[in-house]
Design a protein around this motif. Structure first.
Motif, PDB file in Angstrom:
ATOM      1  N   ARG A  37      25.458 -11.323  28.610  1.00 27.22           N
ATOM      2  CA  ARG A  37      25.837 -10.316  27.603  1.00 27.22           C
ATOM      3  C   ARG A  37      25.592  -8.915  28.148  1.00 27.22           C
ATOM      4  O   ARG A  37      26.456  -8.039  28.054  1.00 27.22           O
ATOM      5  N   ALA A  38      24.414  -8.693  28.717  1.00 30.84           N
ATOM      6  CA  ALA A  38      24.089  -7.373  29.259  1.00 30.84           C
ATOM      7  C   ALA A  38      25.023  -7.011  30.410  1.00 30.84           C
ATOM      8  O   ALA A  38      25.461  -5.856  30.531  1.00 30.84           O
ATOM      9  N   ALA A  39      25.354  -7.986  31.246  1.00 30.14           N
ATOM     10  CA  ALA A  39      26.280  -7.728  32.359  1.00 30.14           C
ATOM     11  C   ALA A  39      27.668  -7.383  31.839  1.00 30.14           C
ATOM     12  O   ALA A  39      28.333  -6.473  32.362  1.00 30.14           O
ATOM     13  N   PHE A  40      28.113  -8.076  30.809  1.00 27.70           N
ATOM     14  CA  PHE A  40      29.435  -7.792  30.237  1.00 27.70           C
ATOM     15  C   PHE A  40      29.488  -6.395  29.614  1.00 27.70           C
ATOM     16  O   PHE A  40      30.541  -5.768  29.595  1.00 27.70           O
ATOM     17  N   LEU A  41      28.373  -5.913  29.089  1.00 28.48           N
ATOM     18  CA  LEU A  41      28.362  -4.582  28.481  1.00 28.48           C
ATOM     19  C   LEU A  41      28.670  -3.491  29.499  1.00 28.48           C
ATOM     20  O   LEU A  41      29.107  -2.399  29.125  1.00 28.48           O
ATOM     21  N   THR A  42      28.478  -3.800  30.787  1.00 27.99           N
ATOM     22  CA  THR A  42      28.795  -2.805  31.816  1.00 27.99           C
ATOM     23  C   THR A  42      30.301  -2.640  31.976  1.00 27.99           C
ATOM     24  O   THR A  42      30.754  -1.695  32.613  1.00 27.99           O
ATOM     25  N   ILE A  43      31.099  -3.541  31.387  1.00 26.04           N
ATOM     26  CA  ILE A  43      32.554  -3.473  31.490  1.00 26.04           C
ATOM     27  C   ILE A  43      33.113  -2.352  30.631  1.00 26.04           C
ATOM     28  O   ILE A  43      34.189  -1.838  30.907  1.00 26.04           O
ATOM     29  N   ARG A  44      32.404  -1.963  29.602  1.00 28.37           N
ATOM     30  CA  ARG A  44      32.919  -0.944  28.672  1.00 28.37           C
ATOM     31  C   ARG A  44      33.238   0.336  29.439  1.00 28.37           C
ATOM     32  O   ARG A  44      32.369   0.943  30.037  1.00 28.37           O
ATOM     33  N   PRO A  45      34.514   0.735  29.435  1.00 28.05           N
ATOM     34  CA  PRO A  45      34.927   1.902  30.230  1.00 28.05           C
ATOM     35  C   PRO A  45      34.507   3.212  29.580  1.00 28.05           C
ATOM     36  O   PRO A  45      35.034   3.595  28.540  1.00 28.05           O
ATOM     37  N   ALA A  46      33.570   3.886  30.210  1.00 29.31           N
ATOM     38  CA  ALA A  46      33.081   5.156  29.673  1.00 29.31           C
ATOM     39  C   ALA A  46      34.113   6.270  29.830  1.00 29.31           C
ATOM     40  O   ALA A  46      34.074   7.260  29.115  1.00 29.31           O
ATOM     41  N   ASP A  47      35.052   6.084  30.778  1.00 31.30           N
ATOM     42  CA  ASP A  47      36.022   7.132  31.042  1.00 31.30           C
ATOM     43  C   ASP A  47      37.298   6.995  30.215  1.00 31.30           C
ATOM     44  O   ASP A  47      38.251   7.732  30.413  1.00 31.30           O
ATOM     45  N   ARG A  48      37.328   6.059  29.269  1.00 31.74           N
ATOM     46  CA  ARG A  48      38.518   5.857  28.437  1.00 31.74           C
ATOM     47  C   ARG A  48      38.202   6.252  27.000  1.00 31.74           C
ATOM     48  O   ARG A  48      37.157   5.913  26.473  1.00 31.74           O
ATOM     49  N   THR A  49      39.146   6.944  26.388  1.00 30.60           N
ATOM     50  CA  THR A  49      38.995   7.285  24.975  1.00 30.60           C
ATOM     51  C   THR A  49      39.205   6.018  24.150  1.00 30.60           C
ATOM     52  O   THR A  49      39.809   5.047  24.636  1.00 30.60           O
ATOM     53  N   PRO A  50      38.731   5.997  22.899  1.00 28.01           N
ATOM     54  CA  PRO A  50      39.001   4.835  22.038  1.00 28.01           C
ATOM     55  C   PRO A  50      40.494   4.554  21.905  1.00 28.01           C
ATOM     56  O   PRO A  50      40.905   3.397  21.854  1.00 28.01           O
ATOM     57  N   GLU A  51      41.298   5.607  21.878  1.00 28.69           N
ATOM     58  CA  GLU A  51      42.752   5.418  21.769  1.00 28.69           C
ATOM     59  C   GLU A  51      43.297   4.703  23.002  1.00 28.69           C
ATOM     60  O   GLU A  51      44.128   3.807  22.903  1.00 28.69           O
ATOM     61  N   GLU A  52      42.837   5.112  24.195  1.00 28.31           N
ATOM     62  CA  GLU A  52      43.278   4.460  25.439  1.00 28.31           C
ATOM     63  C   GLU A  52      42.817   3.004  25.480  1.00 28.31           C
ATOM     64  O   GLU A  52      43.565   2.121  25.901  1.00 28.31           O
ATOM     65  N   GLN A  53      41.594   2.766  25.033  1.00 29.83           N
ATOM     66  CA  GLN A  53      41.096   1.392  25.007  1.00 29.83           C
ATOM     67  C   GLN A  53      41.947   0.533  24.078  1.00 29.83           C
ATOM     68  O   GLN A  53      42.235  -0.622  24.381  1.00 29.83           O
ATOM     69  N   PHE A  54      42.372   1.108  22.969  1.00 28.45           N
ATOM     70  CA  PHE A  54      43.204   0.362  22.025  1.00 28.45           C
ATOM     71  C   PHE A  54      44.576   0.064  22.626  1.00 28.45           C
ATOM     72  O   PHE A  54      45.104  -1.033  22.473  1.00 28.45           O
ATOM     73  N   VAL A  55      45.155   1.052  23.319  1.00 28.85           N
ATOM     74  CA  VAL A  55      46.443   0.821  23.993  1.00 28.85           C
ATOM     75  C   VAL A  55      46.299  -0.298  25.018  1.00 28.85           C
ATOM     76  O   VAL A  55      47.152  -1.190  25.118  1.00 28.85           O
ATOM     77  N   LEU A  56      45.212  -0.279  25.790  1.00 22.02           N
ATOM     78  CA  LEU A  56      44.985  -1.335  26.787  1.00 22.02           C
ATOM     79  C   LEU A  56      44.881  -2.703  26.118  1.00 22.02           C
ATOM     80  O   LEU A  56      45.461  -3.681  26.607  1.00 22.02           O
ATOM     81  N   ALA A  57      44.166  -2.770  25.013  1.00 29.69           N
ATOM     82  CA  ALA A  57      44.039  -4.042  24.292  1.00 29.69           C
ATOM     83  C   ALA A  57      45.397  -4.503  23.782  1.00 29.69           C
ATOM     84  O   ALA A  57      45.723  -5.700  23.862  1.00 29.69           O
ATOM     85  N   ARG A  58      46.186  -3.569  23.275  1.00 26.43           N
ATOM     86  CA  ARG A  58      47.526  -3.925  22.799  1.00 26.43           C
ATOM     87  C   ARG A  58      48.384  -4.457  23.934  1.00 26.43           C
ATOM     88  O   ARG A  58      49.088  -5.455  23.791  1.00 26.43           O
ATOM     89  N   LEU A  59      48.317  -3.823  25.096  1.00 26.04           N
ATOM     90  CA  LEU A  59      49.100  -4.271  26.250  1.00 26.04           C
ATOM     91  C   LEU A  59      48.682  -5.677  26.676  1.00 26.04           C
ATOM     92  O   LEU A  59      49.527  -6.528  26.955  1.00 26.04           O
ATOM     93  N   HIS A  60      47.372  -5.907  26.721  1.00 26.25           N
ATOM     94  CA  HIS A  60      46.871  -7.250  27.051  1.00 26.25           C
ATOM     95  C   HIS A  60      47.413  -8.284  26.069  1.00 26.25           C
ATOM     96  O   HIS A  60      47.752  -9.393  26.437  1.00 26.25           O
ATOM     97  N   HIS A  61      47.451  -7.879  24.811  1.00 28.05           N
ATOM     98  CA  HIS A  61      47.856  -8.778  23.737  1.00 28.05           C
ATOM     99  C   HIS A  61      49.347  -9.102  23.793  1.00 28.05           C
ATOM    100  O   HIS A  61      49.751 -10.216  23.478  1.00 28.05           O
ATOM    101  N   GLU A  62      50.160  -8.126  24.215  1.00 28.24           N
ATOM    102  CA  GLU A  62      51.606  -8.263  24.100  1.00 28.24           C
ATOM    103  C   GLU A  62      52.337  -8.626  25.388  1.00 28.24           C
ATOM    104  O   GLU A  62      53.427  -9.181  25.321  1.00 28.24           O
ATOM    105  N   ALA A  63      51.790  -8.302  26.560  1.00 24.65           N
ATOM    106  CA  ALA A  63      52.537  -8.468  27.810  1.00 24.65           C
ATOM    107  C   ALA A  63      52.176  -9.785  28.512  1.00 24.65           C
ATOM    108  O   ALA A  63      51.048  -9.947  28.970  1.00 24.65           O
ATOM    109  N   PRO A  64      53.126 -10.709  28.610  1.00 24.36           N
ATOM    110  CA  PRO A  64      52.851 -12.002  29.249  1.00 24.36           C
ATOM    111  C   PRO A  64      52.367 -11.880  30.698  1.00 24.36           C
ATOM    112  O   PRO A  64      51.473 -12.628  31.120  1.00 24.36           O
ATOM    113  N   SER A  65      52.915 -10.934  31.462  1.00 24.35           N
ATOM    114  CA  SER A  65      52.489 -10.815  32.859  1.00 24.35           C
ATOM    115  C   SER A  65      51.037 -10.367  32.962  1.00 24.35           C
ATOM    116  O   SER A  65      50.305 -10.778  33.870  1.00 24.35           O
TER     117      SER A  65
END
Length: 195
Positions: free
Chosen positions: A91-119
């Motif tokens: 759990r602690a290791a996974f918390l290091t994945i949180r991108p400090a350089d991304r705004t919440p809006e950018e993180q949401f766009v990334l999540a949407r892309l992961h969710h929608e793009a098959p590739s």
């Protein structure tokens, strides 16, 4: 004292950040699959050759350097106190994945892309397989399993389950419109597995 990045390294980071920000904007407007590398390079004002100097593929813009990220998670796992349980350390290791350089809006766009793009989903699954082998030895030791030349299947299964909990949390966070807490969602998924 940490090494100060050279001017060339800072310029490279700035160029990568500009390309990524432009690409994310295009992906948000047009969708990942519909956006071409040529559209990205045109919007940034670089050549295709320059694009491939910074990124191996269009997917790398969204997923980042999965090898380097996996290594950083492995290092974070190894750095955890020896007496921590496997779940606590992962759990602690996974918390290091949180991108400090991304705004919440950018993180949401990334999540949407992961969710929608098959590739992207396919590349994401490839990343999981690599991370299983990478993280399994540290988990294997924490589970009290004997060290083996190849990762023990139980350690591989543990890492696969942890990654599935991570993905489920991110997907639920995305479906909540970014309102829910992904860490809480991860903890609830893990608690369900451990029950």
């Amino acid at each position: 004292m940490a090494d100060t990045p050279t001017l060339r390294e800072r310029a490279r980071r700035a160029a990568r950040a500009e390309i990524t920000a432009t690409a994310l904007q295009l992906f948000a407007e047009n969708g990942f699959e519909a956006t071409t590398i040529d559209q990205i390079t045109s919007a940034v004002g670089i050549s295709r050759r320059s694009f491939f100097h910074y990124f191996g593929s269009k997917e790398d813009l969204v997923l980042g350097d999965t090898e380097a990220l996996g290594e950083s998670v492995r290092a974070a796992l190894e750095a955890r106190p020896e007496d921590e349980s496997a779940w606590t350390a992962v759990r602690a290791a996974f918390l290091t994945i949180r991108p400090a350089d991304r705004t919440p809006e950018e993180q949401f766009v990334l999540a949407r892309l992961h969710h929608e793009a098959p590739s992207l989903r396919a590349r994401h699954l490839e990343k999981h397989l690599r991370w299983q082998s990478l993280l399994a030895p540290g988990v294997q030791r924490r589970l009290g399993l004997p060290l083996t030349p190849d990762p023990d299947p139980r350690a591989l299964a543990f890492v696969a389950a942890a990654l599935a909990c991570f993905d489920a949390a991110v997907d639920a966070w995305y479906r909540s419109g970014g309102a829910d807490d992904p860490v809480r969602l991860f903890d609830e998924a893990v608690a369900t597995l451990r029950a």
